[in-house]
Write a protein that holds these residues in place. Structure first.
Motif, short mmCIF file in Angstrom:
data_model
loop_
_atom_site.label_atom_id
_atom_site.label_comp_id
_atom_site.label_asym_id
_atom_site.label_seq_id
_atom_site.Cartn_x
_atom_site.Cartn_y
_atom_site.Cartn_z
N MET A 159 0.85 -1.18 0.00
CA MET A 159 0.00 0.00 0.00
C MET A 159 0.89 1.23 0.00
SD MET A 159 -3.28 0.55 0.15
CE MET A 159 -4.11 2.08 0.08
N PRO A 160 0.61 2.20 -0.87
CA PRO A 160 1.40 3.44 -0.88
C PRO A 160 1.12 4.28 0.36
CG PRO A 160 -0.43 3.61 -2.40
CD PRO A 160 -0.44 2.20 -1.87
N GLU A 161 1.87 5.37 0.50
CA GLU A 161 1.71 6.24 1.66
C GLU A 161 0.34 6.91 1.71
OE1 GLU A 161 4.93 9.01 2.14
OE2 GLU A 161 6.42 7.44 1.84
N ARG A 162 -0.23 7.19 0.56
CA ARG A 162 -1.57 7.81 0.50
C ARG A 162 -2.37 7.14 -0.60
NH1 ARG A 162 -1.85 13.67 2.24
NH2 ARG A 162 0.08 13.98 3.36
N GLY A 163 -3.68 7.07 -0.38
CA GLY A 163 -4.55 6.52 -1.41
C GLY A 163 -5.83 5.97 -0.82
N ASN A 164 -6.73 5.56 -1.69
CA ASN A 164 -7.98 4.94 -1.26
C ASN A 164 -7.74 3.46 -1.02
OD1 ASN A 164 -9.22 7.36 -1.55
ND2 ASN A 164 -10.50 6.78 -3.27
N LEU A 165 -8.30 2.95 0.08
CA LEU A 165 -8.17 1.54 0.37
C LEU A 165 -8.96 0.72 -0.63
CD1 LEU A 165 -8.49 1.37 4.26
CD2 LEU A 165 -6.46 0.95 2.89
N PRO A 166 -8.39 -0.35 -1.14
CA PRO A 166 -9.16 -1.22 -2.04
C PRO A 166 -10.21 -1.99 -1.25
CG PRO A 166 -6.96 -2.10 -1.67
CD PRO A 166 -7.02 -0.78 -0.97
N LEU A 167 -11.40 -2.12 -1.82
CA LEU A 167 -12.50 -2.83 -1.16
C LEU A 167 -12.97 -3.96 -2.07
CD1 LEU A 167 -14.65 0.21 0.02
CD2 LEU A 167 -12.93 -1.04 1.33
N LYS A 168 -13.40 -5.04 -1.45
CA LYS A 168 -14.05 -6.11 -2.20
C LYS A 168 -15.17 -6.66 -1.35
CE LYS A 168 -10.89 -9.76 -0.84
NZ LYS A 168 -10.01 -10.81 -1.29
N MET A 169 -16.18 -7.17 -2.00
CA MET A 169 -17.36 -7.66 -1.29
C MET A 169 -17.24 -9.18 -1.13
SD MET A 169 -21.33 -6.76 -1.97
CE MET A 169 -20.99 -5.04 -1.72
N GLU A 170 -17.19 -9.62 0.12
CA GLU A 170 -17.13 -11.04 0.42
C GLU A 170 -18.53 -11.65 0.44
OE1 GLU A 170 -14.42 -13.05 1.01
OE2 GLU A 170 -13.13 -11.38 0.45
N ILE A 171 -19.49 -10.91 1.01
CA ILE A 171 -20.87 -11.38 1.10
C ILE A 171 -21.76 -10.35 0.41
CG2 ILE A 171 -22.76 -12.04 2.65
CD1 ILE A 171 -20.57 -12.59 4.79
N PRO A 172 -22.29 -10.67 -0.76
CA PRO A 172 -23.14 -9.70 -1.47
C PRO A 172 -24.43 -9.40 -0.71
CG PRO A 172 -22.59 -11.60 -2.86
CD PRO A 172 -22.11 -11.90 -1.49
N ASP A 173 -24.88 -8.16 -0.81
CA ASP A 173 -26.13 -7.73 -0.18
C ASP A 173 -27.28 -8.00 -1.14
OD1 ASP A 173 -28.17 -6.52 1.22
OD2 ASP A 173 -27.46 -4.49 0.88
N ILE A 174 -28.10 -8.99 -0.83
CA ILE A 174 -29.20 -9.36 -1.73
C ILE A 174 -30.31 -8.31 -1.75
CG2 ILE A 174 -28.74 -11.82 -1.59
CD1 ILE A 174 -31.08 -12.02 0.42
N THR A 175 -30.32 -7.38 -0.76
CA THR A 175 -31.33 -6.33 -0.73
C THR A 175 -30.95 -5.14 -1.62
OG1 THR A 175 -30.35 -5.17 1.16
CG2 THR A 175 -31.93 -6.95 1.64
N GLN A 176 -29.73 -5.12 -2.13
CA GLN A 176 -29.23 -4.04 -3.00
C GLN A 176 -29.06 -2.71 -2.27
OE1 GLN A 176 -28.43 -4.55 -6.43
NE2 GLN A 176 -28.65 -6.69 -5.88
N ASN A 177 -29.03 -2.70 -0.92
CA ASN A 177 -28.80 -1.47 -0.17
C ASN A 177 -27.32 -1.09 -0.14
OD1 ASN A 177 -31.46 -0.71 0.84
ND2 ASN A 177 -31.38 -2.69 1.87
N ILE A 178 -26.45 -2.08 -0.23
CA ILE A 178 -25.00 -1.88 -0.21
C ILE A 178 -24.45 -2.57 -1.44
CG2 ILE A 178 -22.87 -2.26 1.07
CD1 ILE A 178 -24.77 -2.75 3.56
N SER A 179 -23.83 -1.81 -2.33
CA SER A 179 -23.27 -2.42 -3.53
C SER A 179 -21.92 -1.82 -3.86
CB SER A 179 -24.23 -2.29 -4.71
OG SER A 179 -24.54 -0.94 -4.95
N LEU A 180 -21.05 -2.64 -4.41
CA LEU A 180 -19.72 -2.20 -4.79
C LEU A 180 -19.83 -1.27 -6.00
CD1 LEU A 180 -16.92 -2.83 -3.67
CD2 LEU A 180 -16.72 -4.64 -5.35
N CYS A 181 -19.27 -0.09 -5.88
CA CYS A 181 -19.31 0.90 -6.96
C CYS A 181 -18.12 0.69 -7.90
CB CYS A 181 -19.29 2.30 -6.37
SG CYS A 181 -19.32 3.63 -7.57
N ASN A 182 -16.93 0.57 -7.32
CA ASN A 182 -15.70 0.27 -8.05
C ASN A 182 -14.75 -0.43 -7.08
OD1 ASN A 182 -14.46 2.36 -6.51
ND2 ASN A 182 -15.08 3.87 -8.03
#
Length: 119
Positions: A1-24
């Motif tokens: 991880m560099p000194e500054r930046g956005n943390l990478p995110l990945k979805m382990e358990i998808p939200d079947i209600t579609q309230n929380i979804s991975l944007c990028n």
């Protein structure tokens, strides 16, 4: 991880209600409502230094939910953890900004986002 930046995110358990979804690869989209968010991050610094995590809602820093840790010696493990409940009045994008005094060798991260149902 560099000194500054956005943390990478990945979805382990998808939200079947579609309230929380991975944007990028480093942000999620939340629908309006109340959410419980918790994160736990650990890393070992090569020399004494610091790490800081700050959530961003729609590209606005939310410093009240930030966490910070500083090492006193070399090769010390740093751990930061936060838990908070927030209201999202309109659809929002959530990401996390990482800031460190040096490149970290390895980061372990656990992030949990749960939509709360209130009557």
């Amino acid at each position: 991880m560099p000194e500054r930046g956005n943390l990478p995110l990945k979805m382990e358990i998808p939200d079947i209600t579609q309230n929380i979804s991975l944007c990028n690869s480093n942000s999620v989209v939340l629908t309006p409502g109340y959410y419980a968010v918790s994160y736990y991050i650990s890393t070992v610094m090569k020399k004494n230094g610091f790490i800081k995590i700050t959530p961003l809602f729609n590209d606005g820093k939310q410093t009240m939910y930030s966490a910070y840790a500083e090492s006193a010696k070399r090769k010390e493990m740093l751990v930061i953890a936060r838990y908070f409940i927030m209201e999202i009045p309109a659809g929002s994008r959530l990401s996390f900004v990482w800031h460190s005094s040096e490149d970290a060798v390895k980061i372990n991260m656990n992030l949990s986002i749960v939509k709360l149902y209130r009557q």
